[in-house]
Enzyme design. Structure first.
Site, PDB file in Angstrom:
ATOM      1  N   ASP A  27      60.596  55.421  63.918  1.00  0.00           N
ATOM      2  CA  ASP A  27      60.831  56.659  64.652  1.00  0.00           C
ATOM      3  C   ASP A  27      62.350  56.740  64.893  1.00  0.00           C
ATOM      4  O   ASP A  27      63.049  55.716  64.830  1.00  0.00           O
ATOM      5  CB  ASP A  27      60.059  56.565  65.978  1.00  0.00           C
ATOM      6  N   ASP A  53      64.396  59.090  67.587  1.00  0.00           N
ATOM      7  CA  ASP A  53      64.816  59.167  68.996  1.00  0.00           C
ATOM      8  C   ASP A  53      64.171  58.078  69.841  1.00  0.00           C
ATOM      9  O   ASP A  53      62.942  57.983  69.907  1.00  0.00           O
ATOM     10  CB  ASP A  53      64.424  60.531  69.584  1.00  0.00           C
TER      11      ASP A  53
HETATM   12  O1  M1P Z   1      62.071  63.068  67.666  1.00  0.00           O
HETATM   13  C1  M1P Z   1      61.481  63.333  68.882  1.00  0.00           C
HETATM   14  C2  M1P Z   1      61.669  64.801  69.291  1.00  0.00           C
HETATM   15  O2  M1P Z   1      63.071  65.081  69.336  1.00  0.00           O
HETATM   16  C3  M1P Z   1      63.397  66.362  69.782  1.00  0.00           C
HETATM   17  O3  M1P Z   1      62.895  66.540  71.094  1.00  0.00           O
HETATM   18  P1  M1P Z   1      63.794  67.006  72.360  1.00  0.00           P
HETATM   19  O4  M1P Z   1      64.823  67.934  71.848  1.00  0.00           O
HETATM   20  O5  M1P Z   1      62.772  67.605  73.267  1.00  0.00           O
HETATM   21  O6  M1P Z   1      64.395  65.742  72.941  1.00  0.00           O
HETATM   22  C4  M1P Z   1      62.770  67.417  68.895  1.00  0.00           C
HETATM   23  O7  M1P Z   1      63.440  67.448  67.661  1.00  0.00           O
HETATM   24  C5  M1P Z   1      61.290  67.167  68.712  1.00  0.00           C
HETATM   25  O8  M1P Z   1      60.792  68.017  67.692  1.00  0.00           O
HETATM   26  C6  M1P Z   1      61.015  65.745  68.287  1.00  0.00           C
HETATM   27  O9  M1P Z   1      59.624  65.497  68.234  1.00  0.00           O
END
Ligand code: M1P
Length: 256
Positions: A21, A23
């Protein structure tokens, strides 16, 4: 390196792939990869095949992981694998709008925008719906808020359940649409057809004959966007707390 004789076949563990993953796992949420993480991944790529599997779209992943990701990862799974690349070459894509159809989507987009208009939250910015290839991403504050506003919204949301209530309203209104709602980040949630979660990417690996597919993610609890793949029988799941934890687990498993 050719498509039929990919370079990972000559690595130490040719039948193993590690998927990450983005983030909270490879980078801080919406943040940039550190040189340390880059080095760890490049050492890992000498051992086995390496891919990322994120909910975001390609432009955001390029911002976070760097401009050469199509060369630096064997597999790039963007939008949960709905838009993917193998050895830099695109794989067949899935289309959200083809699945739903214009009429249903129009009703849903109108509902979302009305709902946000009636939401009494402290800050609103712009881009409340981001229309992507395989999903839509809905943000009550709006995607082009600043980093500080993003953190404020996240705190506010934890206290006031803005996103959870929004999702309940959508489930109630569009229960027959066959859609899944997933909170993967800080300011938004993703909407895509049932089954188009991160396990979707596994279909692209079916013919590669990997005997071990490792997945590393931080949102592995129910409702998080790593939940389904983390619990998939086809995968060895690793729940991590943050990028430093990812490095620690990789070190333990592969000595990188
Ligand atoms: O990768 C996790 C999430 O990252 C973003 O979320 P947010 O902007 O709310 O932090 C988005 O790109 C979301 O689509 C994605 O699942």
């Amino acid at each position: 390196m050719s498509a039929s004789n990919p370079s990972w076949l000559s690595r130490q563990l040719p039948k193993t792939i590690c998927l990450f993953d983005v983030d909270g796992t490879l980078t801080p949420s919406r943040g940039i990869i550190t040189p340390e993480m880059k080095n760890v991944l490049s050492r890992l790529r000498k051992i086995c095949a390496v891919g990322f599997l994120g909910g975001s779209n390609l432009p955001k992943q390029i911002e976070q992981l760097g401009p050469n990701i199509l060369q630096e990862f064997d597999f790039c799974f963007t939008e949960n694998g709905l838009k993917s690349f193998r050895l830099g070459e695109p794989l067949p894509e899935a289309s959200f709008i083809k699945f739903l159809g214009e009429e249903k989507y129009r009703k849903m987009a109108n509902f979302i925008l009305h709902y946000i208009a009636d939401l009494d939250i402290p800050i609103k910015r712009g881009t409340f719906i981001e229309f992507r290839n395989g999903m839509i991403n809905v943000s009550p504050i709006g995607r082009n808020c600043t980093q500080t506003e993003r953190k404020e919204f996240e705190r506010y949301d934890h206290e006031h359940n803005i996103r959870k209530d929004f999702i309940s309203a959508l489930q109630k209104e569009f229960g027959d649409y066959g859609l899944k709602y997933s909170i993967g980040g800080e300011i938004s949630f993703d909407v895509f057809p049932v089954g188009w979660d991160k396990t979707y990417a596994l279909r692209h690996l079916k013919d590669e004959n990997f005997s071990e597919i490792h997945f590393f993610g931080d949102k592995t609890e129910e409702g998080g966007n790593d939940y389904e793949i983390y619990n998939s029988k086809e995968v060895i799941g690793h729940s991590v707390k943050n990028p430093a934890d990812t490095i620690a687990v990789l070190n333990k498993l592969f000595g990188v």
